[in-house]
Design a protein around this motif. Structure first.
Motif, PDB file in Angstrom:
ATOM      1  N   GLN A  41     -65.106  90.669  54.255  1.00 28.30           N
ATOM      2  CA  GLN A  41     -64.172  89.511  54.279  1.00 28.30           C
ATOM      3  C   GLN A  41     -64.795  88.047  53.426  1.00 28.30           C
ATOM      4  N   THR A  42     -66.320  87.963  53.835  1.00 26.39           N
ATOM      5  CA  THR A  42     -66.708  87.077  53.218  1.00 26.39           C
ATOM      6  C   THR A  42     -66.877  87.060  51.702  1.00 26.39           C
ATOM      7  N   CYS A  43     -66.853  88.244  51.022  1.00 24.30           N
ATOM      8  CA  CYS A  43     -66.911  88.492  49.690  1.00 24.30           C
ATOM      9  C   CYS A  43     -65.344  88.675  49.251  1.00 24.30           C
ATOM     10  N   ARG A  44     -64.536  88.266  50.321  1.00 25.59           N
ATOM     11  CA  ARG A  44     -63.000  88.300  49.558  1.00 25.59           C
ATOM     12  C   ARG A  44     -62.583  89.688  49.153  1.00 25.59           C
ATOM     13  N   LEU A  45     -63.010  90.968  49.791  1.00 25.03           N
ATOM     14  CA  LEU A  45     -62.799  92.318  49.736  1.00 25.03           C
ATOM     15  C   LEU A  45     -62.179  92.616  51.260  1.00 25.03           C
ATOM     16  N   GLN A  46     -60.943  93.589  50.923  1.00 25.65           N
ATOM     17  CA  GLN A  46     -60.509  94.144  51.733  1.00 25.65           C
ATOM     18  C   GLN A  46     -60.902  95.589  52.371  1.00 25.65           C
ATOM     19  N   MET A  47     -61.419  95.758  53.599  1.00 28.93           N
ATOM     20  CA  MET A  47     -61.905  97.293  53.872  1.00 28.93           C
ATOM     21  C   MET A  47     -61.005  97.514  54.878  1.00 28.93           C
ATOM     22  N   VAL A  48     -60.600  98.857  54.849  1.00 24.67           N
ATOM     23  CA  VAL A  48     -59.541  99.481  55.723  1.00 24.67           C
ATOM     24  C   VAL A  48     -60.156 101.057  56.089  1.00 24.67           C
ATOM     25  N   PRO A  49     -60.072 101.533  57.158  1.00 21.56           N
ATOM     26  CA  PRO A  49     -60.255 102.869  57.195  1.00 21.56           C
ATOM     27  C   PRO A  49     -59.205 103.653  56.677  1.00 21.56           C
ATOM     28  N   ILE A  50     -59.573 105.237  56.198  1.00 21.27           N
ATOM     29  CA  ILE A  50     -58.732 106.132  55.784  1.00 21.27           C
ATOM     30  C   ILE A  50     -59.133 107.303  56.505  1.00 21.27           C
ATOM     31  N   PRO A  51     -58.179 108.231  56.488  1.00 24.61           N
ATOM     32  CA  PRO A  51     -58.665 109.806  56.972  1.00 24.61           C
ATOM     33  C   PRO A  51     -59.374 110.399  55.797  1.00 24.61           C
TER      34      PRO A  51
END
Length: 288
Positions: free
Chosen positions: A63-73
């Motif tokens: 988030q601090t790098c303005r990136l979105q991280m989400v888990p995927i199967p």
């Protein structure tokens, strides 16, 4: 260059565990800002809460790098290839209605070399998914493992996946294809007898109209496989940089995508005309 690189992973970064926490990380060797970037965590000895704390820490740093991280199967499409496949996670087949686009032609790309029809169809389908906010998602468990040209995309919110089943591979773009050997009763599009069929074709076949035998022609059947990302929980949606969208949003997205591909309100035809206009402006050649 290999698609993925491997490294040892220190799972217990805060030294909270009184035992050895042993893990590995696999990450894509190349980062592209216009595509999704995948990192895989593998562990043989690790505590569940320690792993969860590590992932949440990465998520906050992203988030601090303005990136979105989400888990995927591990398998975004969850196709029923084995008896252990989850039947509740099977993807949804969305057909693409090409009839309104023919307009008196015998083939969608009549007038172009036949050995380029499949690639042009794929590029058109790729433009459609891009219009709905999907970006390329190169996952090792899909096209690279099966050695076929299936292309996977993930929505910018992280909630949905789309796969375009095709025999056109990424490395074939820009290269001149070999002459096509037509088969008897091949239909509208040429079929490469030496090309390995997509492992997803059998799944699609079960979702087409049984009464229409033409739908079973591999060269005519076209569309998309749509799947949900069930790993996004309320914890991920309620963060400062959430994977936006609740179930109502997801259902609305699928309904809108189906209507578009079915040419409701002439939306697909209008998009087809816009694509031709862009090509005409780029090449300066008027097309009929």
């Amino acid at each position: 260059m290999p698609l993925y690189k491997n490294t040892h992973l220190d799972i217990d970064v805060n030294n909270k565990s009184d035992r050895i926490e042993w893990g590995h990380a696999r990450y894509q060797a190349t980062f592209r800002p216009d595509q999704a970037y995948e990192m895989c965590i593998q562990w043989a000895i690790a505590s569940g809460n320690i792993v969860a704390e590590l992932i949440i820490g990465w998520f906050r740093k992203a988030q601090t790098c303005r990136l979105q991280m989400v888990p995927i199967p591990a398998d975004p499409l969850a196709l029923p290839f084995t008896e252990k496949s989850d039947p509740l996670r099977g993807p949804i087949y969305v057909p693409l209605n090409e009839e309104p686009l023919l307009r008196g032609k015998s083939a969608l790309f009549e007038g172009f070399p036949e050995d380029t029809w499949l690639e042009r169809l794929f590029l058109f389908q790729e433009a459609i998914v891009g219009r709905f906010g999907f970006i390329k998602c190169t996952v090792e468990s899909t096209s690279h493992a099966a050695d076929v040209g299936d292309h996977l995309y993930v929505h910018v919110t992280g909630n949905m996946f789309i796969l375009i089943p095709t025999t056109v591979k990424s490395e074939q773009k820009g290269l001149r294809a070999k002459p096509v050997n037509k088969l008897v009763n091949a239909g509208r599009y040429p079929v490469h007898p030496e090309a390995a069929p997509s492992p997803h074709e059998g799944y699609i076949t079960r979702h087409v109209d049984v009464k229409n035998r033409d739908c079973y022609d591999t060269s005519r059947r076209m569309g998309f496989l749509w799947s949900w990302n069930h790993m996004i929980s309320k914890k991920w949606k309620g963060s400062q940089a959430p994977a936006a969208g609740d179930e109502v949003f997801q259902i609305r997205m699928l309904r809108d995508f189906k209507h578009f591909c079915a040419n409701h309100e002439q939306r697909l035809s209008q998009f087809w005309d816009q694509c031709w206009e862009i090509r005409e402006k780029a090449t300066g050649i008027k097309c009929c």
